[in-house]
Write an enzyme that holds these catalytic residues in place. Structure first.
Site, mmCIF file in Angstrom:
data_model
loop_
_atom_site.group_PDB
_atom_site.id
_atom_site.type_symbol
_atom_site.label_atom_id
_atom_site.label_comp_id
_atom_site.label_asym_id
_atom_site.label_seq_id
_atom_site.Cartn_x
_atom_site.Cartn_y
_atom_site.Cartn_z
ATOM 1 N N GLY A 174 38.482 47.240 31.147
ATOM 2 C CA GLY A 174 39.431 46.351 30.489
ATOM 3 C C GLY A 174 39.245 44.894 30.864
ATOM 4 C CE1 TYR B 12 35.891 45.370 46.558
ATOM 5 C CE2 TYR B 12 34.218 44.156 47.788
ATOM 6 C CZ TYR B 12 34.689 44.681 46.594
ATOM 7 O OH TYR B 12 33.940 44.524 45.441
ATOM 8 C CB SER C 99 30.483 45.264 46.673
ATOM 9 O OG SER C 99 30.595 43.930 47.143
ATOM 10 C CE LYS D 66 33.533 47.959 45.389
ATOM 11 N NZ LYS D 66 33.600 48.744 44.139
HETATM 12 N N1 NAD Z 1 33.071 40.345 40.472
HETATM 13 C C1 NAD Z 1 32.362 40.380 41.601
HETATM 14 O O1 NAD Z 1 31.990 39.345 42.159
HETATM 15 C C2 NAD Z 1 31.954 41.714 42.182
HETATM 16 C C3 NAD Z 1 31.022 41.729 43.235
HETATM 17 C C4 NAD Z 1 30.641 42.936 43.793
HETATM 18 C C5 NAD Z 1 31.182 44.120 43.300
HETATM 19 N N2 NAD Z 1 32.086 44.087 42.287
HETATM 20 C C6 NAD Z 1 32.615 45.361 41.821
HETATM 21 O O2 NAD Z 1 32.375 45.471 40.427
HETATM 22 C C7 NAD Z 1 33.425 46.205 39.819
HETATM 23 C C8 NAD Z 1 34.033 45.356 38.701
HETATM 24 O O3 NAD Z 1 34.521 44.166 39.296
HETATM 25 P P1 NAD Z 1 35.181 42.991 38.433
HETATM 26 O O4 NAD Z 1 35.078 41.763 39.234
HETATM 27 O O5 NAD Z 1 34.655 43.022 37.043
HETATM 28 O O6 NAD Z 1 36.728 43.450 38.472
HETATM 29 P P2 NAD Z 1 37.961 43.032 37.556
HETATM 30 O O7 NAD Z 1 39.134 42.909 38.448
HETATM 31 O O8 NAD Z 1 37.624 41.894 36.673
HETATM 32 O O9 NAD Z 1 38.153 44.324 36.632
HETATM 33 C C9 NAD Z 1 38.423 45.553 37.221
HETATM 34 C C10 NAD Z 1 39.208 46.395 36.238
HETATM 35 O O10 NAD Z 1 39.465 47.644 36.906
HETATM 36 C C11 NAD Z 1 40.783 48.030 36.607
HETATM 37 N N3 NAD Z 1 41.297 48.878 37.672
HETATM 38 C C12 NAD Z 1 41.637 48.521 38.939
HETATM 39 N N4 NAD Z 1 42.135 49.574 39.597
HETATM 40 C C13 NAD Z 1 42.094 50.618 38.741
HETATM 41 C C14 NAD Z 1 42.494 51.969 38.814
HETATM 42 N N5 NAD Z 1 43.059 52.462 39.940
HETATM 43 N N6 NAD Z 1 42.305 52.769 37.742
HETATM 44 C C15 NAD Z 1 41.747 52.291 36.612
HETATM 45 N N7 NAD Z 1 41.367 51.012 36.457
HETATM 46 C C16 NAD Z 1 41.563 50.180 37.514
HETATM 47 C C17 NAD Z 1 41.583 46.732 36.499
HETATM 48 O O11 NAD Z 1 42.768 46.915 35.711
HETATM 49 C C18 NAD Z 1 40.579 45.800 35.859
HETATM 50 O O12 NAD Z 1 40.722 45.741 34.445
HETATM 51 C C19 NAD Z 1 34.419 46.545 40.930
HETATM 52 O O13 NAD Z 1 34.144 47.827 41.421
HETATM 53 C C20 NAD Z 1 34.126 45.498 41.972
HETATM 54 O O14 NAD Z 1 34.522 45.896 43.270
HETATM 55 C C21 NAD Z 1 32.476 42.924 41.714
#
Ligand code: NAD
Length: 252
Positions: A16, A158, A144, A162
């Site tokens: 989403g 976190y 991550s 991860k």
């Molecule tokens: N953005 C970064 O810099 C980054 C870096 C390393 C890893 N990640 C990992 O990549 C993935 C995506 O990150 P992002 O930054 O796009 O996150 P984001 O916060 O933009 O989106 C995450 C989505 O997951 C949904 N979500 C959270 N908890 C949930 C649950 N219990 N059940 C169902 N949906 C749930 C949220 O509603 C949200 O829409 C994550 O696993 C994050 O830890 C992100």
């Protein structure tokens, strides 16, 4: 399963917002049927509507990945609607405003571990019997750069969650390789998503790029491309791996 492209049933959790949106859009653009899963249904619907407006097939579903009941219902709905699960991408995850480890609350620990690690386990557990029946499957879990070193800015919970995802990925990969189910993890580095900009001044946001040798944050589309490859025929000898896609911020 046509591993390279058309008409696979692909579940993307956390689709989403952020990286998950681009992962869902990539699989849909390549002719797959995408289940757009998010805790917040309205977010999932926006992603699904975007895909549908470009002629793709998307099914938005609300699901809390940290609840086994919610996950099992979500996977049942997918089976009822599309009859298979070919690919699972566990992208959902989050963190709460981090504190020093000695100040971290039990609630913050549980929320972060549950949304990132337990949720990944529950979604894998729910799809694996279907993939075993199908005789094939692909799972891509989101780790991550925090899992490859530490991310003090995001809290010890976190980092632990991860790192747990990478261990879980290896364990499942070994147990299910004989079933032709290949399971890998992607470890993104800091990526330009709405969440990363929250509660930051422009100056603080700009400073996030400084330790990255490539000199900028990642883009969600850059992760979507790698995830798509990891689910493709081109990655047919890869399982239990964690792929770093991080601009060089951590090199292991
Ligand atoms: N953005 C970064 O810099 C980054 C870096 C390393 C890893 N990640 C990992 O990549 C993935 C995506 O990150 P992002 O930054 O796009 O996150 P984001 O916060 O933009 O989106 C995450 C989505 O997951 C949904 N979500 C959270 N908890 C949930 C649950 N219990 N059940 C169902 N949906 C749930 C949220 O509603 C949200 O829409 C994550 O696993 C994050 O830890 C992100």
């Amino acid at each position: 399963m046509n591993t390279n492209g058309k008409n696979r049933v692909v579940i993307v959790t956390g689709a989403g917002r952020g990286i998950g949106v681009k992962v869902a859009e990539k699989f849909a653009a390549e002719g797959n049927r995408v289940v757009v899963v998010d805790l917040m249904l309205e977010r999932a619907e926006v992603t699904a509507q975007g895909i549908a407006s470009r002629g793709g097939a998307a099914l938005p579903l609300a699901c809390d990945v940290s609840s086994s009941k919610s996950v099992d219902e979500m996977v049942s709905s997918v089976i009822t609607r599309w009859g298979a699960v070919d690919v699972l991408v566990n992208c959902a995850g989050g963190y709460v405003r981090p504190k020093m480890p000695h100040e971290t609350t039990e609630e913050a620990w549980d929320l972060t571990i549950d949304s990132n690690l337990k949720g990944t386990f529950l979604c894998c557990r729910a799809v694996l019997p279907h993939m075993m029946k199908q005789g094939k499957g692909r799972i891509i879990n989101f780790a991550s750069n925090a899992a490859r070193s530490v991310a003090t800015g995001l809290g010890c919970e976190y980092t632990a969650a991860k790192a747990g995802v990478t261990g879980l990925t290896r364990h499942l990969a070994k147990e299910y390789a004989p079933h032709n189910i290949l399971i890998n993890a992607l470890a993104p580095g800091p990526t330009d998503v709405e969440r990363l900009r929250e509660n930051k001044t422009e100056e603080v946001f700009a400073s996030l790029s400084k330790p990255i040798p490539i000199g900028r944050l990642g883009r969600p589309e850059e992760h979507a491309e790698v995830v798509f490859f990891m689910a493709s025929e081109g990655a047919s000898f890869m399982t239990g791996a964690t792929i770093d896609n991080n601009g060089g911020i951590i090199m292991v």
